[in-house]
Design a protein around this motif. Structure first.
Motif, mmCIF file in Angstrom:
data_model
loop_
_atom_site.group_PDB
_atom_site.id
_atom_site.type_symbol
_atom_site.label_atom_id
_atom_site.label_comp_id
_atom_site.label_asym_id
_atom_site.label_seq_id
_atom_site.Cartn_x
_atom_site.Cartn_y
_atom_site.Cartn_z
ATOM 1 N N VAL A 81 -3.875 4.409 -12.001
ATOM 2 C CA VAL A 81 -5.253 4.303 -11.493
ATOM 3 C C VAL A 81 -5.989 3.190 -12.223
ATOM 4 O O VAL A 81 -6.711 2.402 -11.617
ATOM 5 N N TRP A 109 -13.963 2.967 -4.268
ATOM 6 C CA TRP A 109 -12.863 2.331 -3.538
ATOM 7 C C TRP A 109 -11.485 2.847 -3.915
ATOM 8 O O TRP A 109 -10.534 2.607 -3.191
ATOM 9 N N GLN A 110 -11.336 3.542 -5.031
ATOM 10 C CA GLN A 110 -10.010 4.004 -5.440
ATOM 11 C C GLN A 110 -9.801 5.500 -5.243
ATOM 12 O O GLN A 110 -8.745 6.015 -5.591
ATOM 13 N N GLU A 142 0.820 -1.203 0.000
ATOM 14 C CA GLU A 142 0.000 0.000 0.000
ATOM 15 C C GLU A 142 0.860 1.261 0.000
ATOM 16 O O GLU A 142 0.559 2.225 -0.696
ATOM 17 N N MET A 169 -11.825 3.311 -13.318
ATOM 18 C CA MET A 169 -11.483 3.224 -11.903
ATOM 19 C C MET A 169 -12.770 3.033 -11.131
ATOM 20 O O MET A 169 -13.852 3.365 -11.616
ATOM 21 N N ASP A 170 -12.654 2.497 -9.946
ATOM 22 C CA ASP A 170 -13.810 2.359 -9.078
ATOM 23 C C ASP A 170 -13.850 3.609 -8.194
ATOM 24 O O ASP A 170 -13.012 3.780 -7.311
ATOM 25 N N CYS A 215 1.824 6.852 -7.080
ATOM 26 C CA CYS A 215 0.841 7.853 -7.495
ATOM 27 C C CYS A 215 1.285 9.259 -7.095
ATOM 28 O O CYS A 215 1.085 10.211 -7.851
ATOM 29 N N ASP A 245 -4.741 3.744 -5.926
ATOM 30 C CA ASP A 245 -5.669 4.722 -5.356
ATOM 31 C C ASP A 245 -5.155 6.150 -5.500
ATOM 32 O O ASP A 245 -3.949 6.379 -5.597
ATOM 33 N N GLY A 259 -5.442 -0.076 -10.809
ATOM 34 C CA GLY A 259 -6.006 -0.348 -9.497
ATOM 35 C C GLY A 259 -5.406 0.450 -8.356
ATOM 36 O O GLY A 259 -5.769 0.250 -7.199
#
Length: 187
Positions: free
Chosen positions: A61, A130-131, A38, A126-127, A45, A66, A64
């Protein structure tokens, strides 16, 4: 800042190493490994945002990774208007999603599609849920950093959003004080 001053080849090799770390499969129950992945993902990013590499950020992104106020902060501090605009567009989409969601929607993925940086490639997604962490609570800080670093164009993007939630007189006083303190008279 030191990372941005490194030669591109060394930065590229660090990014590849971090990408490998971020994609490692965690051993069952290995919390340290997950946290390491993480941190590496956030770092990639932030580096892309801080370098103004919007296309790289979009690919991360899409893979996956964030985004949050920290990634936007790196762009705001360095005056990368295009990256800040993209964060704000995603934030707007996320806010629209939050207003339209019902209780049943909270666990479902919420895909948001955007153009792939390479012409002719399939669109990226992208979600949103959640992202991406909404920026609303960080807008004042992002504006402060843009003013402190002397990035007028970024400050102009953020100011209307900050004024939606804060007292205009206090906002303008803070901006004027910080700009004068830092010697950014254009702001």
């Amino acid at each position: 800042q030191a990372l941005l001053d490194e030669p591109w080849s060394r930065l590229q090799s660090k990014a590849l190493l971090l990408q490998d770390i971020a994609r490692e499969r965690p051993a069952q129950g290995n919390r340290d490994n997950r946290e390491r992945r993480e941190r590496a993902a956030r770092y990639l990013c932030c580096v892309a945002s801080g370098a103004g590499a919007l296309n790289s950020l979009k690919l991360l992104v899409n893979a996956g990774f964030d985004m949050n106020a920290e990634t936007c902060d790196h762009a705001a501090q360095r005056g990368h208007t295009n990256v800040v605009k993209w964060h704000l567009e995603i934030d707007r989409q996320r806010n629209l999603l939050d207003r339209s969601m019902t209780n049943a929607d909270h666990r479902a993925p919420h895909k948001w599609w955007f153009a792939h940086p390479i012409q002719g490639e399939e669109p990226c997604s992208m979600d949103l849920k959640w992202q991406f962490e909404p920026l609303r609570e960080s807008m004042g800080y992002l504006l402060h950093m843009a003013v402190q670093c002397g990035h007028l164009d970024v400050a102009k993007l953020l100011l209307p959003l900050v004024l939606e939630d804060e007292n205009p007189k206090q906002v303008y006083e803070r901006i004027a004080s910080k700009a004068a303190e830092e010697g950014h008279l254009a702001i």
